[in-house]
Design an enzyme around this catalytic site. Sequence first.
Site, PDB file in Angstrom:
ATOM      1  N   HIS A   1      -3.899   1.129   8.358  1.00 30.84           N
ATOM      2  CA  HIS A   1      -2.529   1.567   8.086  1.00 30.84           C
ATOM      3  C   HIS A   1      -2.406   2.668   7.350  1.00 30.84           C
ATOM      4  O   HIS A   1      -2.159   3.752   7.371  1.00 30.84           O
ATOM      5  CB  HIS A   1      -1.526   0.569   7.754  1.00 30.84           C
ATOM      6  CG  HIS A   1      -0.238   0.966   7.766  1.00 30.84           C
ATOM      7  ND1 HIS A   1       0.938   0.601   8.743  1.00 30.84           N
ATOM      8  CD2 HIS A   1       0.528   1.981   6.768  1.00 30.84           C
ATOM      9  CE1 HIS A   1       2.012   1.184   8.300  1.00 30.84           C
ATOM     10  NE2 HIS A   1       1.876   1.880   7.307  1.00 30.84           N
ATOM     11  N   GLU A   2      -3.055   2.365   6.138  1.00 28.50           N
ATOM     12  CA  GLU A   2      -2.604   3.278   4.921  1.00 28.50           C
ATOM     13  C   GLU A   2      -3.609   4.558   5.074  1.00 28.50           C
ATOM     14  O   GLU A   2      -3.130   5.628   4.898  1.00 28.50           O
ATOM     15  CB  GLU A   2      -3.217   2.841   3.491  1.00 28.50           C
ATOM     16  CG  GLU A   2      -2.195   1.813   3.193  1.00 28.50           C
ATOM     17  CD  GLU A   2      -0.941   2.147   3.040  1.00 28.50           C
ATOM     18  OE1 GLU A   2      -0.491   3.073   2.758  1.00 28.50           O
ATOM     19  OE2 GLU A   2      -0.088   1.029   3.377  1.00 28.50           O
TER      20      GLU A   2
ATOM     21  N   GLN B   1       3.014  10.118   1.576  1.00 27.05           N
ATOM     22  CA  GLN B   1       4.277   9.385   1.414  1.00 27.05           C
ATOM     23  C   GLN B   1       4.836   9.678   0.315  1.00 27.05           C
ATOM     24  O   GLN B   1       6.223   9.632   0.215  1.00 27.05           O
ATOM     25  CB  GLN B   1       4.046   7.860   1.459  1.00 27.05           C
ATOM     26  CG  GLN B   1       3.586   7.345   2.985  1.00 27.05           C
ATOM     27  CD  GLN B   1       3.500   5.778   2.782  1.00 27.05           C
ATOM     28  OE1 GLN B   1       2.701   5.182   2.355  1.00 27.05           O
ATOM     29  NE2 GLN B   1       4.563   5.200   3.420  1.00 27.05           N
TER      30      GLN B   1
ATOM     31  N   CYS C   1       6.728   0.195   7.433  1.00 29.49           N
ATOM     32  CA  CYS C   1       6.091   1.285   6.775  1.00 29.49           C
ATOM     33  C   CYS C   1       7.290   1.592   5.980  1.00 29.49           C
ATOM     34  O   CYS C   1       8.592   1.814   6.417  1.00 29.49           O
ATOM     35  CB  CYS C   1       5.753   2.521   7.652  1.00 29.49           C
ATOM     36  SG  CYS C   1       5.226   3.770   6.582  1.00 29.49           S
ATOM     37  N   LEU C   2       7.097   2.175   4.715  1.00 28.84           N
ATOM     38  CA  LEU C   2       8.151   2.441   3.614  1.00 28.84           C
ATOM     39  C   LEU C   2       8.672   3.853   4.329  1.00 28.84           C
ATOM     40  O   LEU C   2      10.037   4.153   3.778  1.00 28.84           O
ATOM     41  CB  LEU C   2       7.602   2.662   2.281  1.00 28.84           C
ATOM     42  CG  LEU C   2       7.309   1.233   1.606  1.00 28.84           C
ATOM     43  CD1 LEU C   2       6.681   1.764   0.206  1.00 28.84           C
ATOM     44  CD2 LEU C   2       8.262   0.424   1.483  1.00 28.84           C
TER      45      LEU C   2
ATOM     46  N   GLY D   1       0.904  -1.083  -0.006  1.00 27.24           N
ATOM     47  CA  GLY D   1      -0.162   0.086  -0.156  1.00 27.24           C
ATOM     48  C   GLY D   1       0.736   1.252  -0.122  1.00 27.24           C
ATOM     49  O   GLY D   1       1.799   1.310   0.597  1.00 27.24           O
TER      50      GLY D   1
HETATM   51 NI    NI Z   1       2.899   3.363   5.986  1.00 27.52          NI
END
Ligand code: NI
Length: 188
Positions: free
Chosen positions: A145-146, A54, A103-104, A49
């Site tokens: 989360h997203e 982000q 998480c990225l 995701g």
């Molecule tokens: Ni994330």
Amino acid sequence: MAIRKVARLGHPVLRQVGRELTLGEIRSPEIQRLVQDMIETMEEYGGIGLAAPQVHESLQLAIIGYEDENSRYPDHGKQPLTVVINPKITVLDATAQAFWEGCLSIPELRGLVHRPRKIRIDFLDLQGMQRAIVAEDFLATVFQHELDHLQGKLFVDRMEDMTKFAFLDEYQKYWVPGDDSDEGELED
Ligand code: NI
């Protein structure tokens, strides 16, 4: 199309509440291109995701999608690529479930997070059509989360026990859930 740079923890854009998109914006070439870039970026980094903040775009827009085979999440089925715009979450079952989240935007770290196990998401798709998805188990955590990203929230804000916060190497050494565990894992 282009791979975009991913904002990391500490960048203020990750803490802003994203702006809602108008129908006109959703159908604009700019947003269509942004979504294509987000898909390419998510694939490049192996995420499941990605939220617009982000990639430094403070908008109510996220994508979610993963395959069941050849992925890190073989036990969680698959989710067709879904574009989620201006979402609203309704909790259908508040029973908490725990996943080790990554998480990225917070690379190389994992933390155990409890979230409601079943939700409904009302949102607009990339054509501006009203949609609804009921998500439970792993998918419910992925969506939460997203969509937290669109509210300026990160998984670390949801952690209740900071002893369950680990670098990836240490996580894999000491904390990977066993088959009998009710914990799972994911990285967006
Ligand atoms: Ni994330």
